[in-house]
Design a protein around this motif. Sequence first.
Motif, PDB file in Angstrom:
ATOM      1  N   THR A  72     -18.708  18.861  -3.154  1.00  0.00           N
ATOM      2  CA  THR A  72     -17.265  18.813  -3.401  1.00  0.00           C
ATOM      3  C   THR A  72     -16.643  20.206  -3.467  1.00  0.00           C
ATOM      4  OG1 THR A  72     -17.712  18.673  -5.796  1.00  0.00           O
ATOM      5  CG2 THR A  72     -17.374  16.608  -4.612  1.00  0.00           C
ATOM      6  N   GLY A  73     -17.410  21.231  -3.117  1.00  0.00           N
ATOM      7  CA  GLY A  73     -16.868  22.578  -3.058  1.00  0.00           C
ATOM      8  C   GLY A  73     -16.586  23.211  -4.399  1.00  0.00           C
ATOM      9  N   ARG A  74     -17.309  22.793  -5.444  1.00  0.00           N
ATOM     10  CA  ARG A  74     -17.068  23.329  -6.784  1.00  0.00           C
ATOM     11  C   ARG A  74     -18.303  23.996  -7.358  1.00  0.00           C
ATOM     12  NH1 ARG A  74     -15.012  18.171  -9.932  1.00  0.00           N
ATOM     13  NH2 ARG A  74     -16.748  17.257  -8.779  1.00  0.00           N
ATOM     14  N   TYR A 127     -12.597  13.354  -6.697  1.00  0.00           N
ATOM     15  CA  TYR A 127     -12.444  14.574  -5.914  1.00  0.00           C
ATOM     16  C   TYR A 127     -12.585  14.276  -4.423  1.00  0.00           C
ATOM     17  CZ  TYR A 127     -12.819  19.548  -4.836  1.00  0.00           C
ATOM     18  OH  TYR A 127     -12.588  20.813  -4.337  1.00  0.00           O
ATOM     19  N   ILE A 131      -9.885  14.803  -1.335  1.00  0.00           N
ATOM     20  CA  ILE A 131     -10.198  15.476  -0.076  1.00  0.00           C
ATOM     21  C   ILE A 131      -9.884  14.565   1.110  1.00  0.00           C
ATOM     22  CG2 ILE A 131     -12.084  16.388   1.345  1.00  0.00           C
ATOM     23  CD1 ILE A 131     -13.383  17.460  -1.141  1.00  0.00           C
ATOM     24  N   ASN A 164      -3.637  22.250   2.312  1.00  0.00           N
ATOM     25  CA  ASN A 164      -4.090  22.676   0.986  1.00  0.00           C
ATOM     26  C   ASN A 164      -5.615  22.801   0.972  1.00  0.00           C
ATOM     27  OD1 ASN A 164      -1.423  22.512  -0.147  1.00  0.00           O
ATOM     28  ND2 ASN A 164      -1.660  20.286  -0.245  1.00  0.00           N
ATOM     29  N   PRO A 165      -6.161  23.605   0.032  1.00  0.00           N
ATOM     30  CA  PRO A 165      -7.612  23.689  -0.109  1.00  0.00           C
ATOM     31  C   PRO A 165      -8.183  22.340  -0.514  1.00  0.00           C
ATOM     32  CG  PRO A 165      -6.501  25.483  -1.275  1.00  0.00           C
ATOM     33  CD  PRO A 165      -5.448  24.499  -0.887  1.00  0.00           C
ATOM     34  N   PRO A 166      -9.455  22.058  -0.196  1.00  0.00           N
ATOM     35  CA  PRO A 166     -10.399  22.925   0.526  1.00  0.00           C
ATOM     36  C   PRO A 166     -10.302  22.810   2.037  1.00  0.00           C
ATOM     37  CG  PRO A 166     -11.523  20.946  -0.183  1.00  0.00           C
ATOM     38  CD  PRO A 166     -10.108  20.815  -0.685  1.00  0.00           C
ATOM     39  N   LYS A 169      -9.148  26.005   3.701  1.00  0.00           N
ATOM     40  CA  LYS A 169     -10.193  27.034   3.685  1.00  0.00           C
ATOM     41  C   LYS A 169     -11.180  26.813   4.819  1.00  0.00           C
ATOM     42  CE  LYS A 169     -13.887  28.951   0.818  1.00  0.00           C
ATOM     43  NZ  LYS A 169     -14.616  28.861  -0.479  1.00  0.00           N
ATOM     44  N   VAL A 170     -11.601  25.565   5.013  1.00  0.00           N
ATOM     45  CA  VAL A 170     -12.542  25.247   6.089  1.00  0.00           C
ATOM     46  C   VAL A 170     -11.915  25.535   7.445  1.00  0.00           C
ATOM     47  CG1 VAL A 170     -13.814  23.369   7.209  1.00  0.00           C
ATOM     48  CG2 VAL A 170     -13.780  23.537   4.723  1.00  0.00           C
ATOM     49  N   LYS A 195     -19.173  21.251   6.525  1.00  0.00           N
ATOM     50  CA  LYS A 195     -18.540  21.895   5.378  1.00  0.00           C
ATOM     51  C   LYS A 195     -17.729  20.936   4.521  1.00  0.00           C
ATOM     52  CE  LYS A 195     -18.370  26.486   7.487  1.00  0.00           C
ATOM     53  NZ  LYS A 195     -17.516  27.613   7.942  1.00  0.00           N
ATOM     54  N   ILE A 196     -17.411  19.751   5.052  1.00  0.00           N
ATOM     55  CA  ILE A 196     -16.709  18.723   4.286  1.00  0.00           C
ATOM     56  C   ILE A 196     -17.523  17.445   4.368  1.00  0.00           C
ATOM     57  CG2 ILE A 196     -14.620  17.323   4.095  1.00  0.00           C
ATOM     58  CD1 ILE A 196     -13.015  19.624   5.183  1.00  0.00           C
TER      59      ILE A 196
END
Length: 309
Positions: A72-74, A127, A131, A164-166, A169-170, A195-196
């Motif tokens: 989850t990118g955290r 989360y 996403i 918006n992130p994430p 960012k990707v 990445k996601i």
Amino acid sequence: MTILQLAACIGIIMGSFMLLELSPMKFADSLFSFLTAKPKTIKDEINEATHRKKPSLFRREIMEAQDILRLTGRSSRFSLICVCSLGLFALGVSLAVLLENVFLVPVLAVGFMFMPFWYVKLTANHYKNDIAAELETALSIITTSYLRNENILTAAEENIDYLNPPVSKVLGEFLTQMKMIDPDVDAALSAMKPKIDNEIFREWCDAVSACQHDRGLKTTLTPIVNKLSDMRIVNAELEYLMFGPRKEFIIMTIFVIGNIPLMHAVNQSWYNTLMHTAAGQIILAATAALVFVSTAFVIKLTKPIEFRR
């Protein structure tokens, strides 16, 4: 007297951190890294790799939380989770000491320590839903631009400021790789795909990659994006169904814990037996242990099912 001793113990611990110039974050990272270290012998590594020997319960919980945070990118929040876990461990011990119940000390300490990792599990699906919602917007506008100009780089540049992130960012990393490192679209899409953690996003990346070799395949992009909306609706319904048993468990747990102060008001002698005799303290500790064990099972068994197409 007990409160003074507890306060003195807390002061000694805080003073030790200050004298040693030790950060709670670094201490927590070092401690949990040691607890989650892989087996040192080759035999143990083979047994674990072949699932002949499962990791300990504590190590499994930590590793699962790490995996969820990574997906989850955290990942950067793991240190904070470790600090909260140690803080709750100390809180559990302190509460048991204040209740003067030695049997509750290990139960509350271990149970409270697991709470941050259970929280990570509970919030993981929310989360992922956030996403998925952001992906639905991002892929929709990027696909619309791509259908117009037939250039994925231009389509991404036109819309990255609105995301918006994430996801942003990707997509920014994708643009950086295309402009600064390697202009190969297929390689950049392959690097962006994992990445996601979303099946539809990976399918979309594969479809865009296929469109680089056959422009006629771009008509497949819109149906893929529409799947995100369908999956979001079905997953929301499944999550609502799964929340029912969890809500009933929370209500029953409140009733169990609430009976203790209620007993104090209804029958003082029963309350004294429960709180100040060995048999009563053992029963109280066993009840607390059952609540924590049940919580772990409820979180595991009511984990929302991710609907896939």
